[in-house]
Scaffold this active site. Structure first.
Site, PDB file in Angstrom:
ATOM      1  N   GLU A  35      -0.204 -11.232  -3.687  1.00 11.20           N
ATOM      2  CA  GLU A  35      -0.912 -10.091  -2.830  1.00 11.20           C
ATOM      3  C   GLU A  35      -1.860  -9.355  -3.830  1.00 11.20           C
ATOM      4  O   GLU A  35      -2.549  -8.920  -3.431  1.00 11.20           O
ATOM      5  CB  GLU A  35       0.190  -8.975  -2.385  1.00 11.20           C
ATOM      6  N   TYR A 121       0.775  -1.101   0.912  1.00  8.33           N
ATOM      7  CA  TYR A 121       0.483  -2.343   1.591  1.00  8.33           C
ATOM      8  C   TYR A 121       1.187  -3.396   0.811  1.00  8.33           C
ATOM      9  O   TYR A 121       2.093  -4.310   1.233  1.00  8.33           O
ATOM     10  CB  TYR A 121      -1.012  -2.830   1.562  1.00  8.33           C
ATOM     11  N   ASP A 139      -3.370  -4.731   5.905  1.00 11.55           N
ATOM     12  CA  ASP A 139      -4.431  -4.755   4.974  1.00 11.55           C
ATOM     13  C   ASP A 139      -5.591  -4.541   5.866  1.00 11.55           C
ATOM     14  O   ASP A 139      -5.510  -4.184   7.078  1.00 11.55           O
ATOM     15  CB  ASP A 139      -4.756  -6.348   4.296  1.00 11.55           C
ATOM     16  N   CYS A 213      -9.452 -12.628  14.975  1.00 15.42           N
ATOM     17  CA  CYS A 213      -9.963 -11.042  15.132  1.00 15.42           C
ATOM     18  C   CYS A 213     -11.031 -10.651  14.032  1.00 15.42           C
ATOM     19  O   CYS A 213     -10.371  -9.628  13.597  1.00 15.42           O
ATOM     20  CB  CYS A 213      -8.928 -10.067  15.462  1.00 15.42           C
TER      21      CYS A 213
END
Length: 499
Positions: A35, A121, A139, A213
């Site tokens: 991450e 996050y 995110d 998206c």
């Protein structure tokens, strides 16, 4: 993605707490590193770095035991080097902590409070993916997905109220997904339901935002368009233009769309493009009513819609009536939907990138060693090594002669700081040549590095100790933890050396 693995189900190793802890420790470490690496970096780039990292330091304990320079060297090329320093410091803290002992906490609040460099996050990702808790993972991709789903026309980068609202929505969704599990539920001592569903859900939302998206969405392929307000609004718009059947909206979204802008204080108002040259792809620049009023005399008045209902219920005179009503959504209708969805979230005009020039001084001894300087522990390229450099002030004379003189003075001051006050060059410093210039672009800075080569003629042990503790000699520049831009400067030096 090599960091995506099966969820560690606590039931499987419930009879062996030591083994369960070992598995959780490893998974939390793997997810954490992935991450942090993925911040501001493409997945394709991170995969190789992550694999090499895990091969070098398979556990958090091995990472904590290594040197900071080794960590920075392994990070070389990923950029944002402060991330590597924070990871290393956090690993040492987690391993030395009497409570954690190498195992990252499972709760979001504890992760954020106790582990340096871990925000909500990353904490959410660790909590959901590793420990199966109903924590949101939000995110930039997820912010965009939820902005379109809710029809929230806001700034998701700097508007705290908009960001908090989307986080709240993500939190509700994560909890709903966790509660919707039909099997595999596990109750902890606090009766909290945990499973692999929250982690899979969070990763699915991120995946949707990165593949479908996107800033220019593929609405036709989207699996959740029926619940998307931005899609529904675009569909209504296509219908009013005769590019979709009048009743298609009831098929795709049976619930009537409320006029959210009539009651929502979060959304920015839509602003029509000036009549003389509209562009559906134009960037939305939100302007407050007060600003509009004060500027109305200074420029042509722009048509502006106060509500979505005003936009979609135009008078008959303002609409073109098609010869025939289409029986399905046309390609032009789909383009209308996509263009409408692209407006979400608000696109903020980026600030101009700052430009800066530096003088880079490669100072070589007769034994082929070079002076290198460690950058400050915080800020740009924190803790990395570089050739002694000097930022050229804006009022400096922009000539080759002036740059050469400034480079000579800076290189001399590295050997003897007292010379700087006297504007004198060191008698044993010999100017060789300017090797060239290296342009380098950071996210917020356009840097031009002018590289100069100097030589020092000295006896064997002379200048072994340099005045600044941040400076030292190096006979192996290739192995030093330098930024990629500084390595470009080193390439110029190697060319001159014939290497």
């Amino acid at each position: 993605m090599p960091w995506r693995k099966h969820w560690v189900d606590p039931r499987i190793d419930a009879d062996d707490p030591a083994l369960l802890r070992q598995k959780l420790e490893r998974r939390a470490y793997e997810v954490w590193i992935s991450e942090i690496m993925l911040q501001q970096t493409r997945v394709a780039v991170v995969i190789d770095y992550w694999n090499r990292w895990m091969e070098k330091w398979p556990t958090i304990h091995e990472l904590a035991a290594t040197s900071g320079d080794d960590v920075l060297a392994a990070w070389r090329g990923l950029g944002y080097y402060s991330r590597a320093t924070r990871i290393h410091n956090a690993a040492k803290l987690v391993c030395e902590d009497s409570a954690m002992k190498g195992l990252l906490p499972s709760s979001v609040d504890t992760l954020v409070a106790k582990v340096p460099g871990v925000g909500r996050y990353t904490a959410g990702a660790i909590s959901a993916i590793v420990f199966g808790k109903a924590a949101p993972m939000v995110d930039g991709n997820v912010l965009r997905v939820l902005s379109r789903q809710l029809g929230l026309l806001g700034d998701v980068k700097t508007d705290k109220s908009v960001i908090d609202l989307l986080w709240a929505a993500a939190d509700s969704l994560a909890k709903a997904v966790a509660e919707d599990s039909c099997d595999g539920e596990i109750s902890s001592t606090t009766e909290e339901q945990i499973s692999d569903r929250p982690g899979r859900w969070g990763q699915a939302l991120m995946e949707l935002g990165s593949t479908i998206c996107t800033p220019k969405p593929d609405c036709e392929a989207c699996p959740i368009s029926t619940s998307c307000r931005a899609y529904g609004e675009g569909l209504q718009l296509a219908s009013t233009r005769g590019l979709a059947p009048k009743d298609i909206q009831t098929t795709l979204n049976p619930n009537p769309l409320p006029d959210i802008e009539d009651s929502c204080d979060f959304c920015k108002p839509f602003e029509e493009v000036a009549q003389n040259g509209g562009d559906e792809d134009a960037e939305i620049v939100p302007i407050s009513k007060k600003t509009n009023a004060s500027r109305s005399k200074a420029r042509p008045r722009l048509q502006r819609q106060a509500t979505l209902s005003a936009f979609f219920t135009q008078s008959n005179e303002s609409k073109e009536t098609p010869d025939s009503v289409p029986t399905e959504l046309t390609p032009a209708g789909l383009a209308t939907i996509v263009n409408h969805a692209k407006k979400f979230p608000v696109k903020v005009v980026k600030k101009a990138v700052k430009e800066q020039e530096t003088l880079v001084c490669a100072i070589r001894r007769s034994d082929d060693r070079y002076v290198i300087h460690r950058r400050p522990p915080k800020g740009l390229l924190a803790g990395l090594w570089e050739f002694p450099s000097w930022i050229i002030p804006e009022d400096c004379e922009n000539t080759e002669t002036a740059y050469k003189r400034a480079a000579e003075l800076h290189a001399s001051a590295v050997l003897d700081p007292t010379l700087k006050l006297q504007s004198l060059t060191h008698p044993k410093l010999k100017y060789v040549s300017k090797l060239g210039s290296v342009p380098w672009l950071f996210s917020h800075l356009k840097l031009t590095m002018h590289v100069f080569l100097f030589e020092i003629k000295c006896s064997k042990n002379e200048f072994d100790t340099l005045p600044s503790t941040d400076d030292r000699w190096s006979d192996s520049i290739e192995t030093e933890s330098m930024g990629t831009g500084m390595r470009k400067c080193w390439d110029l030096v190697r060319e001159v050396n014939g290497d």
